[in-house]
Design an enzyme around this catalytic site. Structure first.
Site, PDB file in Angstrom:
ATOM      1  N   ARG A 121      62.277 -25.627 -16.892  1.00 34.01           N
ATOM      2  CA  ARG A 121      61.103 -25.443 -17.761  1.00 34.01           C
ATOM      3  C   ARG A 121      61.495 -25.515 -19.237  1.00 34.01           C
ATOM      4  O   ARG A 121      60.810 -26.120 -20.052  1.00 34.01           O
ATOM      5  CB  ARG A 121      60.465 -24.084 -17.443  1.00 34.01           C
ATOM      6  N   GLY A 169      78.527  -6.977 -16.811  1.00 32.75           N
ATOM      7  CA  GLY A 169      79.665  -6.854 -15.895  1.00 32.75           C
ATOM      8  C   GLY A 169      80.992  -7.113 -16.587  1.00 32.75           C
ATOM      9  O   GLY A 169      81.061  -7.308 -17.806  1.00 32.75           O
ATOM     10  N   TYR A 227      78.913 -13.623   0.582  1.00 34.60           N
ATOM     11  CA  TYR A 227      79.339 -14.030  -0.761  1.00 34.60           C
ATOM     12  C   TYR A 227      79.731 -15.508  -0.762  1.00 34.60           C
ATOM     13  O   TYR A 227      79.212 -16.297  -1.560  1.00 34.60           O
ATOM     14  CB  TYR A 227      80.521 -13.162  -1.177  1.00 34.60           C
ATOM     15  N   ASP A 237      66.339  -7.425 -12.251  1.00 37.44           N
ATOM     16  CA  ASP A 237      67.010  -7.952 -11.064  1.00 37.44           C
ATOM     17  C   ASP A 237      66.736  -9.457 -11.000  1.00 37.44           C
ATOM     18  O   ASP A 237      65.568  -9.864 -10.946  1.00 37.44           O
ATOM     19  CB  ASP A 237      66.449  -7.231  -9.833  1.00 37.44           C
TER      20      ASP A 237
HETATM   21  P1  NAD Z   1      80.928  -7.707 -11.942  1.00 35.12           P
HETATM   22  O1  NAD Z   1      80.513  -7.078 -10.660  1.00 35.12           O
HETATM   23  O2  NAD Z   1      81.664  -6.877 -12.926  1.00 35.12           O
HETATM   24  O3  NAD Z   1      79.667  -8.334 -12.699  1.00 35.12           O
HETATM   25  C1  NAD Z   1      78.518  -8.789 -12.048  1.00 35.12           C
HETATM   26  C2  NAD Z   1      77.318  -8.272 -12.829  1.00 35.12           C
HETATM   27  O4  NAD Z   1      76.125  -8.746 -12.192  1.00 35.12           O
HETATM   28  C3  NAD Z   1      77.232  -6.756 -12.847  1.00 35.12           C
HETATM   29  O5  NAD Z   1      76.967  -6.284 -14.145  1.00 35.12           O
HETATM   30  C4  NAD Z   1      76.086  -6.446 -11.899  1.00 35.12           C
HETATM   31  O6  NAD Z   1      75.422  -5.228 -12.210  1.00 35.12           O
HETATM   32  C5  NAD Z   1      75.214  -7.669 -12.086  1.00 35.12           C
HETATM   33  N1  NAD Z   1      74.323  -7.952 -10.959  1.00 35.12           N
HETATM   34  C6  NAD Z   1      74.612  -7.954  -9.645  1.00 35.12           C
HETATM   35  N2  NAD Z   1      73.525  -8.262  -8.927  1.00 35.12           N
HETATM   36  C7  NAD Z   1      72.515  -8.468  -9.821  1.00 35.12           C
HETATM   37  C8  NAD Z   1      71.151  -8.804  -9.691  1.00 35.12           C
HETATM   38  N3  NAD Z   1      70.567  -8.996  -8.494  1.00 35.12           N
HETATM   39  N4  NAD Z   1      70.397  -8.932 -10.813  1.00 35.12           N
HETATM   40  C9  NAD Z   1      70.959  -8.726 -12.046  1.00 35.12           C
HETATM   41  N5  NAD Z   1      72.246  -8.393 -12.216  1.00 35.12           N
HETATM   42  C10 NAD Z   1      73.013  -8.264 -11.106  1.00 35.12           C
HETATM   43  O7  NAD Z   1      81.769  -9.004 -11.557  1.00 35.12           O
HETATM   44  P2  NAD Z   1      82.560 -10.041 -12.493  1.00 35.12           P
HETATM   45  O8  NAD Z   1      83.966  -9.994 -12.077  1.00 35.12           O
HETATM   46  O9  NAD Z   1      82.218  -9.847 -13.907  1.00 35.12           O
HETATM   47  O10 NAD Z   1      81.946 -11.415 -11.952  1.00 35.12           O
HETATM   48  C11 NAD Z   1      80.971 -12.130 -12.694  1.00 35.12           C
HETATM   49  C12 NAD Z   1      80.635 -13.419 -11.940  1.00 35.12           C
HETATM   50  O11 NAD Z   1      81.818 -14.221 -11.818  1.00 35.12           O
HETATM   51  C13 NAD Z   1      80.091 -13.199 -10.540  1.00 35.12           C
HETATM   52  O12 NAD Z   1      79.067 -14.125 -10.286  1.00 35.12           O
HETATM   53  C14 NAD Z   1      81.277 -13.502  -9.656  1.00 35.12           C
HETATM   54  O13 NAD Z   1      80.895 -13.964  -8.397  1.00 35.12           O
HETATM   55  C15 NAD Z   1      82.024 -14.557 -10.458  1.00 35.12           C
HETATM   56  N6  NAD Z   1      83.465 -14.554 -10.129  1.00 35.12           N
HETATM   57  C16 NAD Z   1      84.274 -13.548 -10.583  1.00 35.12           C
HETATM   58  C17 NAD Z   1      85.618 -13.556 -10.215  1.00 35.12           C
HETATM   59  C18 NAD Z   1      86.570 -12.488 -10.669  1.00 35.12           C
HETATM   60  O14 NAD Z   1      87.729 -12.480 -10.221  1.00 35.12           O
HETATM   61  N7  NAD Z   1      86.217 -11.591 -11.559  1.00 35.12           N
HETATM   62  C19 NAD Z   1      86.116 -14.575  -9.374  1.00 35.12           C
HETATM   63  C20 NAD Z   1      85.235 -15.552  -8.928  1.00 35.12           C
HETATM   64  C21 NAD Z   1      83.909 -15.556  -9.307  1.00 35.12           C
END
Ligand code: NAD
Ligand code: UDP
Length: 324
Positions: free
Chosen positions: A108, A14, A147, A60
């Protein structure tokens, strides 16, 4: 030299995960990127695929997996409102079941595990700025709850595995982060505004644009995550990571128009339900314990992001979910 580790990054393909994987590979660690590509694509990590220290697993995180690792960054979860509301039950499962799976793995393997939590745990906050001690004002039955409440439940699981099972955990509360490699169709405000400005479309300002956000540049944020993982074990968190410079969405639209030199205009659209009106992190804890402060101001970060958006072939990107 710091000892080299085997590190799992869930959601590693991501926006934030790909940059984190890059940083960790550069440091010489063995990095396993786990992703189901719901909101990302392989191009984010393509340059890493040929690196001997990098491994990709399409999986996943709601399903069991056995790996032997020293550290886990748990980032797997859709982060943009349009993405996480597309299949809200799956979003909740990803936060809750995903946390149970990585925490079980950490227990683990005796691995250290960091949870990417969010400012959304504060909901539509009644106090400004938000310190970690603030318990938040979340609507548990609204469209953002899958969320917000999923991430709150994940924090609970992290703390209970820590207290009951002695798992070495970290919780980062991440505030709005932006930068190169955001998905151009993720529907977040910065990617929408830049894409719209560069394509000569109207910038869609939701509500009257008076709501605020505090935007952190990607590289600053990832540096904060790495520091939190390396911090002394008593710093379980939660720790706010974000840029405290606060802007209204109207100001952001004007800035994007100025920096892109676009002739686009702004157009008003309805404010989504439960959209928080203000958001600004109190980062005293990160400053004092991690010696961390964001270095990239919004203007500079936007210029770098705009430069990256200009190089994009948008035809190579599929919107993960319908746009707003
Ligand atoms: P993003 O959507 O680009 O990245 C999330 C990644 O998780 C993606 O590659 C997606 O394919 C993968 N994913 C989703 N569900 C999945 C699953 N069930 N199994 C495996 N992979 C899965 O978002 P991001 O901005 O890179 O955010 C990354 C993390 O940081 C997230 O947990 C998000 O909640 C947290 N976060 C981000 C922000 C922001 O502003 N970018 C703010 C607060 C929290
Ligand atoms: N927003 C907007 N126009 C857009 C997308 C978002 O005005 O095209 C607003 C949205 O209503 C919110 C803020 O920008 O007030 C930040 O939205 P985003 O989806 O980026 O993140 P959030 O902080 O709401 O999760």
């Amino acid at each position: 030299m710091a000892s080299l580790k085997r590190i799992l990054v869930t959601g590693g393909a991501g926006f934030l995960g790909a940059h984190l994987c890059r940083r960790l590979v550069e440091q010489g660690h063995d990095v396993i990127c786990l992703d189901n590509f719901f909101t990302s694509q392989k191009s984010n990590i393509a340059p890493l695929l040929s690196h001997p220290n990098f491994e990709l697993i399409r999986h996943d995180i709601t399903l069991p997996i056995f790996l032997e690792v020293d550290e886990i960054y748990n980032l797997a979860c859709p982060a943009a409102p349009g993405h996480y509301q597309f299949n809200p039950i799956k979003t909740m499962k990803t936060s809750v079941l995903g946390s149970i799976i990585v925490l079980g793995m950490a227990k683990r393997c005796r691995a250290k595990v960091l949870q990417a939590s969010t400012s959304e745990v504060y909901g539509d906050p009644e106090i400004q700025p938000q310190p970690e001690t603030y318990r938040g004002a979340v609507n548990p039955i609204g469209p953002r709850a899958c969320y917000d409440e999923g991430k709150r439940a994940a924090e609970t699981l992290f703390m209970d595995y820590h207290r009951r099972n002695g798992v070495n955990v970290r919780i980062a509360r991440i505030f709005n982060t932006y930068g190169p490699q955001m998905h151009p169709y993720d529907g977040r405000v910065i990617s929408n505004f830049i894409r719209q400005a560069l394509q000569g479309e109207d910038l869609t300002v939701f509500g009257d644009g008076s709501q605020t956000r505090s935007f952190c540049y990607r590289d600053d944020l990832v540096e904060g995550l790495i520091r939190l993982m390396a911090a002394p074990d008593d710093l379980v968190g939660p720790v706010n990571l974000g840029n405290p410079d606060e802007f209204t969405i109207g100001q952001l639209a004007e800035l994007v128009l100025e920096l892109t030199g676009s002739a686009s205009r702004t157009v008003s659209r309805p404010l989504p339900e439960d959209d928080p009106m203000r958001r600004r992190p109190d980062i005293t804890l990160a400053k004092t314990r991690l010696d961390w402060v964001p270095k990239v101001a919004l203007r500079e970060g936007l210029l770098r992001t705009i430069e990256w958006f200009r190089t994009l072939d948008l035809a190579q990107y599929r919107p993960p979910t319908p746009l707003y």
